[in-house]
Design an enzyme around this catalytic site. Structure first.
Site, PDB file in Angstrom:
ATOM      1  N   GLU A 118       0.829  -1.215   0.000  1.00  0.00           N
ATOM      2  CA  GLU A 118       0.000   0.000   0.000  1.00  0.00           C
ATOM      3  C   GLU A 118       0.859   1.259   0.000  1.00  0.00           C
ATOM      4  O   GLU A 118       0.538   2.253  -0.665  1.00  0.00           O
ATOM      5  CB  GLU A 118      -0.946   0.019   1.218  1.00  0.00           C
ATOM      6  N   ASP A 245      -4.794  -9.581  -8.836  1.00  0.00           N
ATOM      7  CA  ASP A 245      -5.050  -8.605  -9.913  1.00  0.00           C
ATOM      8  C   ASP A 245      -3.825  -7.854 -10.478  1.00  0.00           C
ATOM      9  O   ASP A 245      -3.422  -8.050 -11.632  1.00  0.00           O
ATOM     10  CB  ASP A 245      -6.137  -7.592  -9.479  1.00  0.00           C
ATOM     11  N   GLU A 355     -18.776  -5.391  -4.578  1.00  0.00           N
ATOM     12  CA  GLU A 355     -17.429  -5.935  -4.403  1.00  0.00           C
ATOM     13  C   GLU A 355     -17.338  -7.352  -4.990  1.00  0.00           C
ATOM     14  O   GLU A 355     -16.365  -7.692  -5.650  1.00  0.00           O
ATOM     15  CB  GLU A 355     -17.076  -5.933  -2.906  1.00  0.00           C
ATOM     16  N   GLU A 374     -11.681   0.912 -10.616  1.00  0.00           N
ATOM     17  CA  GLU A 374     -11.251   0.045 -11.723  1.00  0.00           C
ATOM     18  C   GLU A 374     -12.156   0.112 -12.950  1.00  0.00           C
ATOM     19  O   GLU A 374     -11.678   0.142 -14.096  1.00  0.00           O
ATOM     20  CB  GLU A 374     -11.116  -1.407 -11.247  1.00  0.00           C
ATOM     21  N   THR A 458      -0.581   1.067 -10.394  1.00  0.00           N
ATOM     22  CA  THR A 458      -1.907   0.515 -10.098  1.00  0.00           C
ATOM     23  C   THR A 458      -2.761   1.470  -9.261  1.00  0.00           C
ATOM     24  O   THR A 458      -3.932   1.227  -9.037  1.00  0.00           O
ATOM     25  CB  THR A 458      -1.796  -0.872  -9.420  1.00  0.00           C
TER      26      THR A 458
HETATM   27  C1  DMJ Z   1      -6.163   0.776  -5.154  1.00  0.00           C
HETATM   28  O1  DMJ Z   1      -5.412   1.000  -4.031  1.00  0.00           O
HETATM   29  C2  DMJ Z   1      -5.351   0.152  -6.271  1.00  0.00           C
HETATM   30  O2  DMJ Z   1      -5.977   0.367  -7.486  1.00  0.00           O
HETATM   31  C3  DMJ Z   1      -5.115  -1.321  -6.061  1.00  0.00           C
HETATM   32  O3  DMJ Z   1      -4.479  -1.920  -7.138  1.00  0.00           O
HETATM   33  C4  DMJ Z   1      -6.426  -2.029  -5.812  1.00  0.00           C
HETATM   34  N1  DMJ Z   1      -7.219  -1.410  -4.809  1.00  0.00           N
HETATM   35  C5  DMJ Z   1      -7.395   0.016  -4.810  1.00  0.00           C
HETATM   36  C6  DMJ Z   1      -8.573   0.519  -5.596  1.00  0.00           C
HETATM   37  O4  DMJ Z   1      -9.648  -0.287  -5.660  1.00  0.00           O
END
Ligand code: DMJ
Length: 469
Positions: A118, A245, A355, A374, A458
């Site tokens: 994170e 993912d 979710e 996303e 991401t």
């Molecule tokens: C974000 O922190 C990032 O996109 C991560 O890859 C997945 N979760 C959250 C958003 O949903």
């Protein structure tokens, strides 16, 4: 009516309903300029709410108007994560003020054990992207300082990173991790290596990605959980959802950003296996393959055991919705379009996405919606790569739903349940970093950000290849 006619009639109605769901307002043209302004207004509403109630803290709880610091002491999660959005959306003065606050107040010399993944995607990625946008070397220095403090995570017997590390002592913890956390580090650490001239960052993160790939099963899939000390899988469920993912995302994106041939090979090998074992294609998808034109959304990606390939569940969800965008980035527009239609059907079932959603039973299995980006990200990428106005209409619909169900008097709140629309008291930093950014970029003038010149980490932090090799 005879049975045959009844069947034909029923099929026609079914297809018509699916079309109605898939293409709500594609006929009506979308005023991009007006939409971009609306997104900016709402972004500012959420940012101001954060500022008014939680300035200097990590995140806003928009219902109680209280704040949350992830580790008891602030590491400026929301300002750092939002900084490049402020610049991209044109709030330059706000951005400059936030940047000054960050460089004057952010210190990583803290006795706290943080979650490496994170911190890397939100904080390290945010600092690097904002450094590239502003040229402010103080941001790069902060990134370098943070990178050094995070490096001990890689000191496991396998080279796969531990989940957590103490920023002051370097003590690691959390031996059971997952491919998303072991394999979503190279864009940030690799960029840090290129910008500081310290190859150790690239090498450690690259090894973690390769070691994850090396532990794929005989049929080429990865599982959900892995022990970084033994290298053994502790959960063999395979999918493109939470905990896996962005491992796939970084295989492709690191091939693009760094021109890394090994990443390209790993991606090409892996994506074929994902299609073979995880995809569920219905009759509409077959029709797409035959005609190569219209899609009505009957491609889904489910779960399978990584060793046998046997289907373990037919669930997807908000996190999985990054996948159409990734397929589009890979040039696989047929699958990308079909999957995006499916994801939009999932959104439309309740006017906002859950979710976890079972695409066989069409039932919500986990109704939370923490304002995830996303599906918006994929809509934006598909629009960029196809210029099909259908994606503008999709984005408009989603934005209207998002505002209708999630806006509060001070900011935006996630939903406890997409069926009841009951709100929950949290606004993640990714709402400003990602969700609003992708909404804005979908409608913004092309020159705002040239998608082919950057790679998004991401967390939606755009990174430019400013180095030679
Ligand atoms: C974000 O922190 C990032 O996109 C991560 O890859 C997945 N979760 C959250 C958003 O949903």
């Amino acid at each position: 009516m005879n049975d045959c006619k009844k069947l034909l009639c029923f099929s026609a109605i079914f297809v018509a309903i699916q079309f109605a769901f898939t293409l709500p307002s594609s006929a009506q043209s979308v005023d991009k300029k007006q939409m971009a302004e609306k997104v900016k207004t709402e972004f500012l509403h959420a940012w101001n709410g954060y500022k008014q109630h939680c300035w200097g803290r990590d995140d806003l709880k928009p219902l109680t108007k209280t704040c949350r610091d992830w580790y008891g002491t602030p590491i400026l999660m929301t300002p750092v994560d939002s900084l490049d959005s402020l610049y991209l959306l044109g709030f330059e003065k706000e951005a400059d003020r936030a940047r000054e606050y960050i460089v004057k107040n952010l210190s990583f010399d803290k006795d706290i054990s943080v979650q490496n993944f994170e911190i890397v995607i939100r904080v390290l990625g945010g600092l690097l992207s904002s450094y590239q946008m502003t040229g402010d070397k103080r941001l790069l220095a902060l990134a370098d300082n943070l990178g050094t403090r995070l490096l001990p995570v890689f000191d496991s017997p396998t080279g796969l990173p531990y989940k957590n590390v103490n920023l002051r002592t370097g003590k690691t913890s959390g031996a059971v991790s997952n491919p998303a956390e072991t394999g979503t580090l190279l864009i940030e650490f690799g960029t840090l290596a290129k910008l500081t001239g310290k190859p150790i960052y690239y090498d450690k993160a690259k090894r973690a990605l390769v070691e994850t790939y090396n532990r794929r099963s005989a049929i080429g899939l990865v599982g959900t959980n892995i022990n970084v000390e033994t290298g053994k899988w502790t959960n063999t469920d395979s999918h493109v959802s939470a905990e896996i993912d962005s491992y796939y995302e970084y295989l492709l994106k690191c091939a693009i950003l760094f021109g890394d041939i090994e990443c390209r090979t790993m991606w090409e090998d892996s994506i074929g296996k994902v299609h073979s074992y995880l995809a569920d294609e219905g009759p509409s998808m077959t029709r797409l393959n035959r005609t190569g034109t219209t899609t009505v959304g009957d491609l889904w990606y489910g779960h399978a055991d990584m060793n046998t390939g046997k289907r373990t569940s037919t669930t997807t969800g908000a996190l999985d919705a990054f996948f159409p965008g990734l397929l589009a980035l890979d040039g696989d527009l047929n699958r990308a379009r079909a999957l995006q239609d499916s994801m939009f059907l999932m959104w439309q079932a309740n006017g906002i996405e859950p979710e976890v959603y079972n695409y066989k039973t069409r039932k919500v299995e986990h109704g939370g919606y923490p304002l995830r980006p996303e599906i918006v990200e994929s809509t934006y990428i598909l629009y960029q790569y196809t210029k099909d106005p259908k994606y503008l209409a999709m984005g408009k619909q989603m934005f209207e739903d998002f505002v209708k169900h999630c806006r509060t008097d001070v900011a935006y709140a996630g939903l406890k349940n997409v069926e009841t629309k009951e709100k929950t008291d949290y606004m993640h930093s990714f709402v400003l970093a990602e969700t609003f950014k992708y909404f804005y970029l979908l409608f913004a003038p092309e020159k705002t950000l040239e998608i082919r010149k950057i790679v998004f980490n991401t967390e939606a932090h755009p990174i430019r290849r400013t180095w030679k090799n």
